[in-house]
Write a protein that holds these residues in place. Sequence first.
Motif, short mmCIF file in Angstrom:
data_model
loop_
_atom_site.label_atom_id
_atom_site.label_comp_id
_atom_site.label_asym_id
_atom_site.label_seq_id
_atom_site.Cartn_x
_atom_site.Cartn_y
_atom_site.Cartn_z
N GLU A 90 -49.53 96.18 -14.48
CA GLU A 90 -49.41 94.74 -14.55
C GLU A 90 -47.96 94.36 -14.32
N PRO A 91 -47.68 93.34 -13.48
CA PRO A 91 -46.29 92.99 -13.19
C PRO A 91 -45.47 92.69 -14.45
N GLU A 92 -46.04 91.92 -15.38
CA GLU A 92 -45.29 91.56 -16.59
C GLU A 92 -44.86 92.80 -17.35
N ALA A 93 -45.83 93.69 -17.62
CA ALA A 93 -45.52 94.90 -18.39
C ALA A 93 -44.54 95.80 -17.66
N ALA A 94 -44.71 95.94 -16.35
CA ALA A 94 -43.83 96.81 -15.58
C ALA A 94 -42.39 96.31 -15.60
N LEU A 95 -42.20 95.01 -15.42
CA LEU A 95 -40.84 94.46 -15.36
C LEU A 95 -40.17 94.45 -16.73
N LEU A 118 -47.84 74.42 -10.26
CA LEU A 118 -47.35 74.93 -11.53
C LEU A 118 -45.82 74.90 -11.55
N LEU A 119 -45.26 74.61 -12.71
CA LEU A 119 -43.82 74.52 -12.83
C LEU A 119 -43.17 75.89 -12.85
N LEU A 120 -43.81 76.86 -13.47
CA LEU A 120 -43.24 78.19 -13.58
C LEU A 120 -44.36 79.21 -13.61
N GLY A 121 -44.20 80.29 -12.85
CA GLY A 121 -45.23 81.32 -12.82
C GLY A 121 -45.33 82.07 -14.14
N SER A 122 -46.52 82.58 -14.42
CA SER A 122 -46.74 83.27 -15.70
C SER A 122 -45.94 84.55 -15.80
N SER A 126 -43.32 85.18 -18.82
CA SER A 126 -43.55 86.29 -19.74
C SER A 126 -42.39 87.27 -19.76
N VAL A 127 -41.86 87.60 -18.59
CA VAL A 127 -40.73 88.54 -18.54
C VAL A 127 -39.50 87.93 -19.20
N ALA A 128 -39.24 86.65 -18.94
CA ALA A 128 -38.10 86.00 -19.57
C ALA A 128 -38.23 86.00 -21.08
N ALA A 129 -39.47 85.91 -21.58
CA ALA A 129 -39.70 85.87 -23.02
C ALA A 129 -39.57 87.23 -23.69
N ARG A 259 -43.32 89.88 -34.23
CA ARG A 259 -44.06 88.67 -33.87
C ARG A 259 -44.64 88.84 -32.48
N PHE A 260 -45.82 88.28 -32.28
CA PHE A 260 -46.49 88.40 -31.00
C PHE A 260 -46.39 87.09 -30.24
N GLY A 261 -46.69 87.17 -28.93
CA GLY A 261 -46.67 85.96 -28.12
C GLY A 261 -45.29 85.66 -27.59
N PRO A 262 -45.16 84.54 -26.85
CA PRO A 262 -43.88 84.15 -26.27
C PRO A 262 -42.81 84.00 -27.35
N ARG A 263 -41.61 84.45 -27.02
CA ARG A 263 -40.52 84.40 -27.98
C ARG A 263 -39.44 83.42 -27.54
N LEU A 264 -39.72 82.58 -26.62
CA LEU A 264 -38.75 81.60 -26.16
C LEU A 264 -38.77 80.38 -27.07
#
Length: 286
Positions: A90-95, A118-122, A126-129, A259-264
């Motif tokens: 998965e791209p998110e996990a790999a990056l 969309l304003l920002l890709g998932s 996710s990677v930024a978070a 904590r789980f989920g986005p951290r931003l």
Amino acid sequence: MDLPVVAGVDGSEESLRAVDRSADEAALRGAPLRLVYASLWERYEGSLIAQEVGRPVEEVIARDVMGAAERRAHQRRPGLVVTAAVLAEEPEAALVNESSLARLVVLGCRGRGGVAELLLGSVSLSVAAHAHCPVIVLRGRPEEPAVPGRVVLGVTEKGACPAAVRFAAEEAALRGVPLEAVRAWRRPAHTTAGHPPLSGAPVPAQEEAAEALEEALRDLPDGLRAQRRTAEGPARDILVDASRDAGLLVVGVRRRSGRFGPRLGRVAHGVLHHARCPVAVVPEPV
């Protein structure tokens, strides 16, 4: 170990911008560049297609995309050390995994699977978070030329993250541009327009904002041109407005283990969606 600058690549126009920016960042730092293409093609490609071409179609596309990206990086920065990886993940996990051994990750705003509205890709969000190192997301329209403008550092209500201050100062020094630290402040709810501060004196919130800026920038390297600015209003709106003529907007995020989920936080999330220049999200462990 000479940690690389990592760029996420998927063949989209946005990811080609990421190749260019990451090549510049690697050259400025004297670091190698690592190009990463990640996709779970083995899960989604049918076995019949794979038998016909000898390899899954997505893998064939990935090899072609990576070859083009490597050539682009070498043309952009001749002499740059470039490596490439095609990963069945998965791209998110790999990056995010790549970020644990990287100086910096650079991503486009949206990939080739993104929807234009969309304003920002998932993947970028996710990677930024969750990344372990700073992440630059290339906000701004692709047709707009890169602005060699100042670096803007957002100092939020809880103060600037030391890692974000260091990153912003490094970027400004490497590019030979000024650093502008911005702190938003809000007038107390009970203060009304009919009762302004006497003789135009700053309100306590404004004074506290100015003090927070001084505290955040106290360890800046000598010789760096730095400006400090306070502005009344929501932090997200103030920083988005500052991004209109900036070369880079830097925000820090404090990571909380367990904590789980986005951290931003709300400010980082907001500028990633609305900024008019590239945004650097810098993690700060707590």
